[in-house]
Enzyme design. Sequence first.
Site, short mmCIF file in Angstrom:
data_model
loop_
_atom_site.label_atom_id
_atom_site.label_comp_id
_atom_site.label_asym_id
_atom_site.label_seq_id
_atom_site.Cartn_x
_atom_site.Cartn_y
_atom_site.Cartn_z
CB ALA A 1 -3.38 -0.32 9.12
N GLY A 2 -3.34 -2.75 6.78
CA GLY A 2 -3.84 -4.09 6.47
C GLY A 2 -4.93 -4.05 5.41
CG LEU B 1 9.80 -2.48 -9.46
CD1 LEU B 1 9.37 -1.05 -9.14
CD2 LEU B 1 10.49 -2.55 -10.81
CE LYS C 1 -2.40 -0.77 3.69
NZ LYS C 1 -1.79 -2.09 3.97
CB THR C 2 3.60 2.41 2.23
OG1 THR C 2 2.78 2.23 3.39
CG2 THR C 2 4.41 3.68 2.38
N PRO D 1 5.33 -3.95 -11.69
CG PRO D 1 7.26 -3.67 -13.00
CD PRO D 1 5.96 -3.00 -12.63
CE LYS E 1 0.17 2.76 7.88
NZ LYS E 1 -0.15 1.78 6.82
#
Length: 226
Positions: free
Chosen positions: A119-120, A208, A16-17, A206, A38
């Site tokens: 979160a999650g 990385l 997510k981040t 992709p 956040k």
Amino acid sequence: MSPAYFIAGTDTDVGKTTIAAGLLHAARQSGLSTLAAKPVASGCTVTAQGLRNSDALALIGESSIKLPYATVNPFAFEPAIAPHVAAHEAGVTLSVPTLRDAMLQVLAHKADFTLIEGAGGWRVPLSDHANLSDLAIALQLPVILVVGVRLGCINHALLSAEAIARDGLQLAGWVANIVDPQTSRLEENLSSLAERLPAPCLGRVPWLKQAKTEAVAEHLQLDLLD
């Protein structure tokens, strides 16, 4: 394009981040002012300045509007465990009204592009009676869903999309983040996601080896956001 979005994931550790930072970078490259927050973070590091979360720091790094750390990440917990458990162990009560008020302070800066990162997954508990999804509902933000592409991701993505719709929120777009490059029948899985998710795919990122923000941003398309 909306000025603010809630970033959700299909599960924990789906990037997510990484994707949020990439979106912010792409927005900055387009000349937009950026800001991110956040609200709740566990797995924080003890520093001389207090608890610090690497995800929150990454978001701050891609925000053109600089705010105090405590404004960006008002609830930080050291153990890398579920937020509601970490909060309970710390003797802290997490509530939707408190988190909403904190995030409204961020949104009040009216950046051209603001992200509030969860979160999650979508139904992560905040307390005995509330989930983090309730914060997205309270803020009435459209949602960007980060799909961690690996075995089982179609089920997780579709269930998340159904829950978002059931909660009355708009799924503005989704990102395919390939967290397992060895995913069997990768193209077929991506095609199934594109056919079934009721929102545009903002990009395929992709796997990385070093997921640098600039490299992630190259694979994202902000102009596809509703």
